[in-house]
Design a protein around this motif. Structure first.
Motif, PDB file in Angstrom:
ATOM      1  N   VAL A 146       0.824  -1.208   0.000  1.00 21.36           N
ATOM      2  CA  VAL A 146       0.000   0.000   0.000  1.00 21.36           C
ATOM      3  C   VAL A 146       0.861   1.262   0.000  1.00 21.36           C
ATOM      4  O   VAL A 146       0.497   2.282  -0.594  1.00 21.36           O
ATOM      5  N   SER A 147       2.011   1.194   0.653  1.00 21.12           N
ATOM      6  CA  SER A 147       2.880   2.372   0.746  1.00 21.12           C
ATOM      7  C   SER A 147       3.312   2.868  -0.627  1.00 21.12           C
ATOM      8  O   SER A 147       3.594   4.053  -0.812  1.00 21.12           O
ATOM      9  N   LYS A 148       3.319   1.978  -1.624  1.00 19.85           N
ATOM     10  CA  LYS A 148       3.684   2.370  -2.989  1.00 19.85           C
ATOM     11  C   LYS A 148       2.455   2.502  -3.894  1.00 19.85           C
ATOM     12  O   LYS A 148       2.384   3.390  -4.736  1.00 19.85           O
ATOM     13  N   LEU A 149       1.491   1.610  -3.726  1.00 21.68           N
ATOM     14  CA  LEU A 149       0.330   1.578  -4.626  1.00 21.68           C
ATOM     15  C   LEU A 149      -0.730   2.607  -4.236  1.00 21.68           C
ATOM     16  O   LEU A 149      -1.461   3.101  -5.089  1.00 21.68           O
ATOM     17  N   GLY A 150      -0.835   2.872  -2.946  1.00 21.05           N
ATOM     18  CA  GLY A 150      -1.702   3.935  -2.466  1.00 21.05           C
ATOM     19  C   GLY A 150      -3.186   3.757  -2.721  1.00 21.05           C
ATOM     20  O   GLY A 150      -3.693   2.652  -2.868  1.00 21.05           O
ATOM     21  N   ILE A 151      -3.885   4.881  -2.800  1.00 20.84           N
ATOM     22  CA  ILE A 151      -5.339   4.894  -2.938  1.00 20.84           C
ATOM     23  C   ILE A 151      -5.778   4.777  -4.393  1.00 20.84           C
ATOM     24  O   ILE A 151      -6.803   4.165  -4.709  1.00 20.84           O
ATOM     25  N   ASN A 152      -5.008   5.319  -5.303  1.00 19.17           N
ATOM     26  CA  ASN A 152      -5.390   5.285  -6.721  1.00 19.17           C
ATOM     27  C   ASN A 152      -5.538   3.861  -7.239  1.00 19.17           C
ATOM     28  O   ASN A 152      -6.439   3.564  -8.027  1.00 19.17           O
ATOM     29  N   PHE A 153      -4.652   2.972  -6.783  1.00 19.02           N
ATOM     30  CA  PHE A 153      -4.691   1.591  -7.284  1.00 19.02           C
ATOM     31  C   PHE A 153      -5.958   0.869  -6.837  1.00 19.02           C
ATOM     32  O   PHE A 153      -6.607   0.193  -7.632  1.00 19.02           O
ATOM     33  N   VAL A 154      -6.320   1.009  -5.553  1.00 16.63           N
ATOM     34  CA  VAL A 154      -7.537   0.336  -5.085  1.00 16.63           C
ATOM     35  C   VAL A 154      -8.763   0.910  -5.779  1.00 16.63           C
ATOM     36  O   VAL A 154      -9.710   0.187  -6.106  1.00 16.63           O
ATOM     37  N   ASN A 155      -8.759   2.192  -6.054  1.00 15.80           N
ATOM     38  CA  ASN A 155      -9.881   2.794  -6.777  1.00 15.80           C
ATOM     39  C   ASN A 155      -9.976   2.265  -8.210  1.00 15.80           C
ATOM     40  O   ASN A 155     -11.064   2.049  -8.740  1.00 15.80           O
ATOM     41  N   GLU A 156      -8.808   2.050  -8.817  1.00 13.34           N
ATOM     42  CA  GLU A 156      -8.777   1.494 -10.174  1.00 13.34           C
ATOM     43  C   GLU A 156      -9.334   0.075 -10.189  1.00 13.34           C
ATOM     44  O   GLU A 156     -10.092  -0.300 -11.090  1.00 13.34           O
ATOM     45  N   LEU A 157      -8.981  -0.716  -9.177  1.00 10.57           N
ATOM     46  CA  LEU A 157      -9.489  -2.089  -9.097  1.00 10.57           C
ATOM     47  C   LEU A 157     -10.993  -2.103  -8.847  1.00 10.57           C
ATOM     48  O   LEU A 157     -11.701  -2.964  -9.378  1.00 10.57           O
ATOM     49  N   GLN A 158     -11.470  -1.154  -8.070  1.00 10.61           N
ATOM     50  CA  GLN A 158     -12.903  -1.083  -7.803  1.00 10.61           C
ATOM     51  C   GLN A 158     -13.695  -0.811  -9.077  1.00 10.61           C
ATOM     52  O   GLN A 158     -14.812  -1.301  -9.244  1.00 10.61           O
ATOM     53  N   SER A 184     -11.026   5.504   2.083  1.00 14.31           N
ATOM     54  CA  SER A 184     -10.618   5.753   0.692  1.00 14.31           C
ATOM     55  C   SER A 184     -10.684   4.533  -0.206  1.00 14.31           C
ATOM     56  O   SER A 184     -10.157   4.558  -1.319  1.00 14.31           O
ATOM     57  N   GLY A 185     -11.313   3.458   0.251  1.00 18.08           N
ATOM     58  CA  GLY A 185     -11.506   2.313  -0.638  1.00 18.08           C
ATOM     59  C   GLY A 185     -11.063   0.971  -0.105  1.00 18.08           C
ATOM     60  O   GLY A 185     -11.495  -0.078  -0.620  1.00 18.08           O
ATOM     61  N   TYR A 186     -10.204   0.953   0.893  1.00 16.76           N
ATOM     62  CA  TYR A 186      -9.789  -0.329   1.485  1.00 16.76           C
ATOM     63  C   TYR A 186     -10.848  -0.801   2.480  1.00 16.76           C
ATOM     64  O   TYR A 186     -11.424   0.000   3.215  1.00 16.76           O
ATOM     65  N   ASP A 187     -11.082  -2.113   2.489  1.00 22.65           N
ATOM     66  CA  ASP A 187     -12.089  -2.685   3.389  1.00 22.65           C
ATOM     67  C   ASP A 187     -11.488  -3.128   4.718  1.00 22.65           C
ATOM     68  O   ASP A 187     -12.184  -3.211   5.729  1.00 22.65           O
ATOM     69  N   ALA A 188     -10.201  -3.456   4.698  1.00 23.77           N
ATOM     70  CA  ALA A 188      -9.485  -3.850   5.911  1.00 23.77           C
ATOM     71  C   ALA A 188      -8.007  -3.578   5.684  1.00 23.77           C
ATOM     72  O   ALA A 188      -7.562  -3.419   4.542  1.00 23.77           O
ATOM     73  N   LEU A 189      -7.234  -3.548   6.770  1.00 27.41           N
ATOM     74  CA  LEU A 189      -5.821  -3.199   6.661  1.00 27.41           C
ATOM     75  C   LEU A 189      -4.966  -4.107   7.532  1.00 27.41           C
ATOM     76  O   LEU A 189      -5.447  -4.681   8.521  1.00 27.41           O
ATOM     77  N   VAL A 190      -3.698  -4.216   7.148  1.00 28.99           N
ATOM     78  CA  VAL A 190      -2.731  -5.024   7.891  1.00 28.99           C
ATOM     79  C   VAL A 190      -1.666  -4.119   8.475  1.00 28.99           C
ATOM     80  O   VAL A 190      -1.064  -3.309   7.761  1.00 28.99           O
ATOM     81  N   LEU A 191      -1.441  -4.255   9.766  1.00 34.26           N
ATOM     82  CA  LEU A 191      -0.344  -3.554  10.432  1.00 34.26           C
ATOM     83  C   LEU A 191       0.769  -4.553  10.714  1.00 34.26           C
ATOM     84  O   LEU A 191       0.521  -5.596  11.313  1.00 34.26           O
ATOM     85  N   GLY A 192       1.976  -4.228  10.276  1.00 44.68           N
ATOM     86  CA  GLY A 192       3.104  -5.126  10.482  1.00 44.68           C
ATOM     87  C   GLY A 192       4.261  -4.441  11.157  1.00 44.68           C
ATOM     88  O   GLY A 192       4.178  -4.036  12.312  1.00 44.68           O
ATOM     89  N   ARG A 193       5.323  -4.271  10.409  1.00 41.39           N
ATOM     90  CA  ARG A 193       6.555  -3.706  10.973  1.00 41.39           C
ATOM     91  C   ARG A 193       6.392  -2.275  11.477  1.00 41.39           C
ATOM     92  O   ARG A 193       7.149  -1.825  12.330  1.00 41.39           O
ATOM     93  N   GLU A 194       5.418  -1.557  10.925  1.00 45.24           N
ATOM     94  CA  GLU A 194       5.219  -0.171  11.352  1.00 45.24           C
ATOM     95  C   GLU A 194       4.667  -0.076  12.779  1.00 45.24           C
ATOM     96  O   GLU A 194       4.711   0.993  13.389  1.00 45.24           O
ATOM     97  N   LEU A 195       4.146  -1.188  13.277  1.00 46.52           N
ATOM     98  CA  LEU A 195       3.658  -1.216  14.656  1.00 46.52           C
ATOM     99  C   LEU A 195       4.797  -1.764  15.517  1.00 46.52           C
ATOM    100  O   LEU A 195       4.974  -2.969  15.658  1.00 46.52           O
ATOM    101  N   ARG A 196       5.554  -0.886  16.090  1.00 42.67           N
ATOM    102  CA  ARG A 196       6.797  -1.267  16.764  1.00 42.67           C
ATOM    103  C   ARG A 196       6.556  -2.211  17.934  1.00 42.67           C
ATOM    104  O   ARG A 196       5.762  -1.921  18.826  1.00 42.67           O
TER     105      ARG A 196
END
Length: 211
Positions: A146-158, A184-196
């Motif tokens: 997501v950090s690279k694909l962002g919101i535009n990509f999920v909107n395109e897929l929708q 902005s279009g995501y239905d769920a999210l994953v938190l990984g390394r950014e959650l220290r």
């Protein structure tokens, strides 16, 4: 796989978050690390986290670890992260996990997973793989990173989808961005390394109060 997809979608509609925990180096050589992992999961559970993925490891003891976690934390929906090889897939099949995720789309591995009724959510980063995943019957897709694909990509897929598809965003997400991404279009999210250290920060604490 249909039932597992629907069950996970329903679970994520209640709380649209998955926390990923990846095992530290030399994890299985130091007993203290195992104790720390169980304490982390207990802490996340106490905060109200409902879905946790454990990163796959080739160590034979990994299967016993996941079995122990499933037994001790029955209120948490436990999955496996980073399933990207036949070896990894073969390892998780006996565990009968409700879900697992792959960082990218590998048609052969996904076909094997479907054959054995193992939900292996594909990581998608381009339209071609998205269409292939849909053709295989996937109703739940991971967009990565997501950090690279962002919101535009999920909107395109929708705009491309012909039926309801549930989009999970993963990769470089920070807890402070959860609300914005979900709006902005995501239905769920994953938190990984950014959650220290897998310790909820103030932004996540505030967000969790709504769930």
């Amino acid at each position: 796989m249909e039932v597992k997809q629907n069950n996970l979608i329903n679970s994520l509609k209640i709380q649209p978050l998955v926390v990923v925990i990846r095992l530290e180096s030399h994890f299985f050589n130091i007993s203290k690390k195992r104790e720390n992992l169980l304490l982390k999961i207990e802490n996340l559970s106490n905060y109200g986290i409902k879905n946790i993925e454990i990163g796959w490891d080739s160590n034979p003891e990994w299967v016993n670890l996941i079995s122990e976690i499933k037994k001790n934390f029955q209120s948490i929906n436990i999955g496996a992260a980073s399933i990207s090889s036949e070896q990894a897939l073969d390892t998780i099949l006996p565990l009968n996990l409700n879900y697992s995720m792959s960082p990218y789309f590998n048609k052969e591995i996904h076909l094997q997973a479907i054959k054995y009724n193992q939900l292996l959510i594909p990581g998608i980063s381009n339209i071609e793989n998205f269409k292939e995943a849909i053709n295989l019957g996937y109703k739940i897709i991971k967009i990565f990173p997501v950090s690279k694909l962002g919101i535009n990509f999920v909107n395109e897929l929708q705009e491309l989808k012909k039926k309801d598809i549930f989009f999970i965003g993963a990769g470089g997400i920070k807890s402070q961005n959860l609300k914005k991404l979900l709006q902005s279009g995501y239905d769920a999210l994953v938190l990984g390394r950014e959650l220290r250290n897998q310790i909820p920060d103030k932004d996540l604490e505030i967000w969790l109060k709504d769930y």
